[in-house]
Design a protein around this motif. Structure first.
Motif, short mmCIF file in Angstrom:
data_model
loop_
_atom_site.label_atom_id
_atom_site.label_comp_id
_atom_site.label_asym_id
_atom_site.label_seq_id
_atom_site.Cartn_x
_atom_site.Cartn_y
_atom_site.Cartn_z
N ASP A 32 0.87 -1.39 0.14
CA ASP A 32 0.06 -0.07 0.02
C ASP A 32 1.10 1.31 0.03
N HIS A 33 0.31 2.28 -0.63
CA HIS A 33 1.06 3.62 -0.86
C HIS A 33 2.23 3.31 -1.55
N ALA A 34 2.67 2.40 -2.37
CA ALA A 34 3.74 2.07 -3.31
C ALA A 34 3.45 3.28 -4.28
N THR A 35 4.79 3.65 -4.93
CA THR A 35 5.01 4.53 -5.99
C THR A 35 4.32 4.19 -7.13
N VAL A 36 4.52 2.93 -7.46
CA VAL A 36 3.99 2.09 -8.63
C VAL A 36 2.42 1.65 -8.32
N VAL B 149 0.90 -0.84 -9.77
CA VAL B 149 0.32 -2.16 -9.80
C VAL B 149 0.94 -2.86 -8.23
N MET B 150 1.92 -2.17 -7.70
CA MET B 150 2.23 -2.82 -6.41
C MET B 150 1.08 -2.73 -5.35
N ARG B 151 0.29 -1.98 -5.39
CA ARG B 151 -0.88 -1.79 -4.62
C ARG B 151 -1.69 -2.85 -4.51
N TYR B 152 -2.03 -3.16 -5.81
CA TYR B 152 -2.89 -4.73 -6.30
C TYR B 152 -4.29 -4.46 -5.17
N HIS B 153 -4.91 -3.31 -5.32
CA HIS B 153 -6.28 -3.50 -4.49
C HIS B 153 -7.44 -3.83 -5.38
N ARG B 154 -7.37 -5.44 -5.51
CA ARG B 154 -8.53 -5.96 -6.19
C ARG B 154 -8.67 -7.36 -5.33
N ARG B 155 -9.65 -7.97 -5.54
CA ARG B 155 -9.97 -9.33 -5.01
C ARG B 155 -9.05 -10.39 -5.39
N ALA B 156 -8.35 -11.11 -4.38
CA ALA B 156 -7.19 -12.05 -4.84
C ALA B 156 -7.27 -13.26 -3.95
N GLY B 157 -7.01 -14.52 -4.57
CA GLY B 157 -6.99 -15.51 -3.53
C GLY B 157 -5.87 -15.60 -2.49
N ALA C 220 0.27 -8.61 2.73
CA ALA C 220 0.39 -7.02 2.79
C ALA C 220 1.05 -6.39 3.49
N ALA C 221 1.86 -5.37 2.93
CA ALA C 221 2.52 -3.94 4.00
C ALA C 221 2.16 -2.70 3.26
N ALA C 222 2.83 -1.79 3.86
CA ALA C 222 2.65 -0.54 3.31
C ALA C 222 3.99 0.24 3.55
N HIS C 223 3.98 1.20 2.71
CA HIS C 223 5.24 2.15 2.39
C HIS C 223 4.71 3.39 3.46
N CYS C 224 5.25 3.46 4.35
CA CYS C 224 4.79 4.51 5.43
C CYS C 224 5.77 5.78 5.62
N GLY C 225 6.64 5.85 4.56
CA GLY C 225 7.69 7.12 4.65
C GLY C 225 7.00 8.34 3.71
N THR D 2 -11.97 -7.87 -0.47
CA THR D 2 -11.56 -6.49 -0.98
C THR D 2 -10.44 -6.28 -0.19
N ALA D 3 -9.12 -5.78 -0.73
CA ALA D 3 -7.89 -5.64 0.05
C ALA D 3 -8.43 -4.31 1.02
N HIS D 4 -7.94 -4.39 2.40
CA HIS D 4 -8.07 -3.33 3.20
C HIS D 4 -6.65 -2.67 3.28
N ILE D 5 -6.49 -1.21 3.19
CA ILE D 5 -5.20 -0.64 3.51
C ILE D 5 -4.62 -0.84 4.81
N VAL D 6 -3.23 -1.33 4.60
CA VAL D 6 -2.32 -1.36 5.88
C VAL D 6 -2.21 -0.17 6.67
N PRO D 7 -2.78 -0.04 7.95
CA PRO D 7 -2.32 1.24 8.66
C PRO D 7 -1.11 1.57 8.97
N CYS D 8 -0.55 2.76 8.81
CA CYS D 8 1.06 2.85 9.19
C CYS D 8 1.33 2.65 10.79
N HIS D 9 0.38 2.62 11.59
CA HIS D 9 0.56 2.51 13.04
C HIS D 9 0.24 0.79 13.38
N SER D 10 0.06 -0.09 12.16
CA SER D 10 -0.09 -1.67 12.55
C SER D 10 1.32 -2.11 13.42
#
Length: 270
Positions: free
Chosen positions: A122-126, A128-136, A204-209, A262-270
């Motif tokens: 999540d919050h990736a620059t590119v 497609v790296m965020r890939y917010h779609r249903r996935a197995g 999932a992970a998130a870029h928090c910088g 549906t993918a949920h955004i990873v919080p940066c305080h996780s």
């Protein structure tokens, strides 16, 4: 000759700086990388003065004069001496989902014969790296390139090939290699020999910088772009191919299951 490591897995944190949230980095290691060895590289001369979990958990390598790719390159000999089966290259401002399971990345990499694997970021620059779609849960998305945030080099061969790109022979700049372009240039040099690379959207992970911090905070954009162009030229000369863009090549694994959501955004305080 190699020296047996305490673990067969290494997490390489790159890189600590004055603004690094050290307690957050430590929490990620504690929660998600039990049993993994850790090396943390730093360009902050004061890093060694901290007495915290991160300092006790990781072998700290401080090189205040080096930039990011040169810092990673400085660990090559140390890592080569150890008998690691895999290396996770982790930025210092990445936060994982609470249910992130690095063992699933390892297993999916092995199952599909992959050299490099990454969780969704999540919050990736590119985008497609965020890939917010249903996935197995076990879906893998083969990519031509993976943006570097939490990159698992799933085999020793894939890490060695990536590390070879950092060699001073490419840029002829032993201290100031910033790091742009290595993820895009990995594929043409390494994929055929090491098994390709894939995104695992079920992890999932998130870029928090700060996005653009390299340009706005450190004013390294011009240098990074020039080095990226030189690296690309070096790769084209060596392989006859351009460095890749971030494209989906194929999908494999269970795409639709009871676990789909549906993918949920990873919080940066996780």
């Amino acid at each position: 000759s190699s020296t047996p490591a305490a673990s067969d897995s290494l997490v390489l944190v790159a890189a600590l700086g004055p603004s690094t949230n050290r307690s957050r980095v430590g929490a990620q290691l504690l929660r998600h990388f039990a049993g993994w060895d850790c090396i943390a590289v730093s360009f902050d001369a004061n890093s060694a003065t901290h007495a915290d979990y991160l300092a006790s958990r990781c072998a700290l390598r401080v090189h205040a004069a080096l930039k990011w790719a040169s810092l990673v390159n400085a660990t090559r000999a140390e890592i080569a001496r150890a008998d690691y089966a895999r290396v996770m290259l982790l930025l210092d401002d990445v936060v994982f989902a609470r249910d992130f399971n690095v063992s699933r990345l390892v297993a999916l990499g092995a199952r599909h014969g992959l050299g490099v694997v990454s969780p969704r970021i999540d919050h990736a620059t590119v985008p497609v790296m965020r890939y917010h779609r249903r996935a197995g849960a076990d879906e893998v998305v083969r990519m031509s390139a993976l943006e570097t945030y939490a990159t698992l080099f799933a085999t020793r061969a894939s890490w060695n090939c990536f590390a070879s790109l950092l060699d001073d022979a490419a840029l002829h700049d032993a201290a100031n290699a910033v790091g742009w372009g290595y993820d895009r240039c990995y594929g043409p040099v390494c994929d055929a020999a090491t098994g390709g690379q894939a995104l695992v959207p079920g992890e999932a992970a998130a870029h928090c910088g700060q996005r653009g911090g390299l340009v706005h905070r450190y004013h390294l954009g011009a240098l990074a772009n020039a080095q990226k162009d030189r690296l690309s030229a070096w790769v084209r000369k060596r392989t006859g191919r351009p460095c890749a863009t971030y494209n989906i090549l194929s999908r494999a694994g269970a795409r639709w299951s009871a676990e789909n959501r549906t993918a949920h955004i990873v919080p940066c305080h996780s």
